[in-house]
Design an enzyme around this catalytic site. Sequence first.
Site, mmCIF file in Angstrom:
data_model
loop_
_atom_site.group_PDB
_atom_site.id
_atom_site.type_symbol
_atom_site.label_atom_id
_atom_site.label_comp_id
_atom_site.label_asym_id
_atom_site.label_seq_id
_atom_site.Cartn_x
_atom_site.Cartn_y
_atom_site.Cartn_z
ATOM 1 N N ASP A 118 6.527 13.139 5.119
ATOM 2 C CA ASP A 118 6.265 12.221 6.323
ATOM 3 C C ASP A 118 5.666 12.780 7.424
ATOM 4 O O ASP A 118 5.635 13.759 7.834
ATOM 5 C CB ASP A 118 7.634 11.804 6.825
ATOM 6 C CG ASP A 118 8.774 11.141 5.946
ATOM 7 O OD1 ASP A 118 8.341 10.318 5.261
ATOM 8 O OD2 ASP A 118 9.823 11.290 5.708
ATOM 9 N N LYS A 122 3.880 11.170 15.875
ATOM 10 C CA LYS A 122 3.835 11.589 17.550
ATOM 11 C C LYS A 122 4.367 13.053 17.781
ATOM 12 O O LYS A 122 5.125 13.809 16.989
ATOM 13 C CB LYS A 122 5.175 10.728 18.037
ATOM 14 C CG LYS A 122 4.823 9.283 17.926
ATOM 15 C CD LYS A 122 5.882 8.397 18.593
ATOM 16 C CE LYS A 122 5.561 6.771 18.476
ATOM 17 N NZ LYS A 122 6.673 6.187 18.154
ATOM 18 N N THR A 192 2.394 12.199 -8.099
ATOM 19 C CA THR A 192 3.826 11.700 -7.472
ATOM 20 C C THR A 192 3.713 10.051 -7.406
ATOM 21 O O THR A 192 2.469 9.706 -7.432
ATOM 22 C CB THR A 192 4.095 12.244 -6.161
ATOM 23 O OG1 THR A 192 3.418 11.483 -4.939
ATOM 24 C CG2 THR A 192 3.642 13.826 -5.874
ATOM 25 N N TYR A 194 3.706 8.194 -4.682
ATOM 26 C CA TYR A 194 2.959 8.044 -3.673
ATOM 27 C C TYR A 194 1.508 8.285 -3.856
ATOM 28 O O TYR A 194 0.485 7.758 -3.493
ATOM 29 C CB TYR A 194 3.186 9.101 -2.280
ATOM 30 C CG TYR A 194 4.404 8.188 -1.276
ATOM 31 C CD1 TYR A 194 5.561 7.878 -1.924
ATOM 32 C CD2 TYR A 194 3.937 7.840 -0.166
ATOM 33 C CE1 TYR A 194 6.241 7.079 -0.916
ATOM 34 C CE2 TYR A 194 4.618 7.325 0.840
ATOM 35 C CZ TYR A 194 6.058 6.683 0.595
ATOM 36 O OH TYR A 194 6.606 6.122 1.143
HETATM 37 C C1 LIG Z 1 6.522 9.833 1.901
HETATM 38 S S1 LIG Z 1 7.820 10.074 0.795
HETATM 39 C C2 LIG Z 1 7.198 11.109 -0.504
HETATM 40 C C3 LIG Z 1 7.898 11.220 -1.740
HETATM 41 C C4 LIG Z 1 7.504 11.917 -2.883
HETATM 42 N N1 LIG Z 1 7.331 13.098 -2.821
HETATM 43 C C5 LIG Z 1 6.028 11.341 -3.327
HETATM 44 O O1 LIG Z 1 5.000 12.091 -3.093
HETATM 45 O O2 LIG Z 1 6.093 10.276 -4.098
HETATM 46 C C6 LIG Z 1 8.649 11.591 2.012
HETATM 47 C C7 LIG Z 1 9.941 12.016 1.101
HETATM 48 O O3 LIG Z 1 10.544 13.041 2.001
HETATM 49 C C8 LIG Z 1 11.821 12.872 2.571
HETATM 50 N N2 LIG Z 1 12.090 13.934 3.604
HETATM 51 C C9 LIG Z 1 11.354 14.195 4.545
HETATM 52 N N3 LIG Z 1 11.976 15.031 5.457
HETATM 53 C C10 LIG Z 1 12.679 15.829 4.612
HETATM 54 C C11 LIG Z 1 13.673 16.820 4.789
HETATM 55 N N4 LIG Z 1 13.767 17.594 6.009
HETATM 56 N N5 LIG Z 1 14.892 17.034 3.906
HETATM 57 C C12 LIG Z 1 14.568 16.510 2.709
HETATM 58 N N6 LIG Z 1 13.707 15.378 2.308
HETATM 59 C C13 LIG Z 1 13.008 14.820 3.220
HETATM 60 C C14 LIG Z 1 12.005 11.519 2.781
HETATM 61 O O4 LIG Z 1 13.291 11.198 2.737
HETATM 62 C C15 LIG Z 1 11.229 10.878 1.671
HETATM 63 O O5 LIG Z 1 11.968 10.458 0.537
#
Ligand SMILES: C[S@@+](CC[C@H](N)C(=O)[O-])C[C@H]1O[C@@H](n2cnc3c(N)ncnc32)[C@H](O)[C@@H]1O
Length: 214
Positions: A118, A122, A192, A194
């Site tokens: 993510d 900001k 992945t 994404y």
């Molecule tokens: C945008 S998605 C990408 C998912 C996957 N890695 C892909 O490339 O398809 C980011 C994922 O990271 C998880 N995530 C973000 N910060 C995290 C954290 N501190 N600990 C565990 N999971 C986290 C979110 O819940 C989300 O499912």
Amino acid sequence: MRLRNKPWAKPLIAENPQYVVTDPAALRGNWQSRFEKEQPLYIEIGMGKGRFIVEMAKKYPERNFIGLEMQTVATGIALKKQIEAKLPNLQLVCANGSGLTEFFEPNEVSGIYLNFSDPWPKNRNEKRRLTYKSFLAQYEEVMQPTGHLEFKTDNRGLFEYSLTSLNNYGMEFDQVWLDLHQTPDLTDNVMTEYEEKFSQKGQPIYKLEAHFKH
Ligand SMILES: C[S@@+](CC[C@H](N)C(=O)[O-])C[C@H]1O[C@@H](n2cnc3c(N)ncnc32)[C@H](O)[C@@H]1O
């Protein structure tokens, strides 16, 4: 990534304690006991729906893998893949990656993957970015000195931030890709969810591989 609530996810996780760890701190220093064989351990933080970590576990049976994800629904979707694949070298963890040093002992991990994390654009959310210095400090603590951090994203802002953050931390870059999918020999790349979505739209995928100075 926000996922709509799936009422089946929580019960499915509860029914499959052999695949999902919900109290990772209890396994600190003892993760190998969760796998069929003792072998180098690789983790992905924020595995989402789990395609990458499941495919990595299939591709590298001589390694153990942990997919860590804080959202229950995403963990449940990844779990469905593991219930089908039954990989003896894959464990899933439903927890926040910010607790990494509570979950793993120093040197317990051989490599770390971050995929399409993510972006938290900001400034006030900088600390939540998985390449912020406090996360890097945790990666340095749990990973063996020979280990590598691999990071892929479609988000140019997050990528530029991460290059600076890792550099300021004193990490060394092994390789940087500004358009991964234009690389001639890409046979080693495991996609992945994404990555597939964004690369199909023609967006460049950025990648870096780096290690801590020893
Ligand atoms: C945008 S998605 C990408 C998912 C996957 N890695 C892909 O490339 O398809 C980011 C994922 O990271 C998880 N995530 C973000 N910060 C995290 C954290 N501190 N600990 C565990 N999971 C986290 C979110 O819940 C989300 O499912």
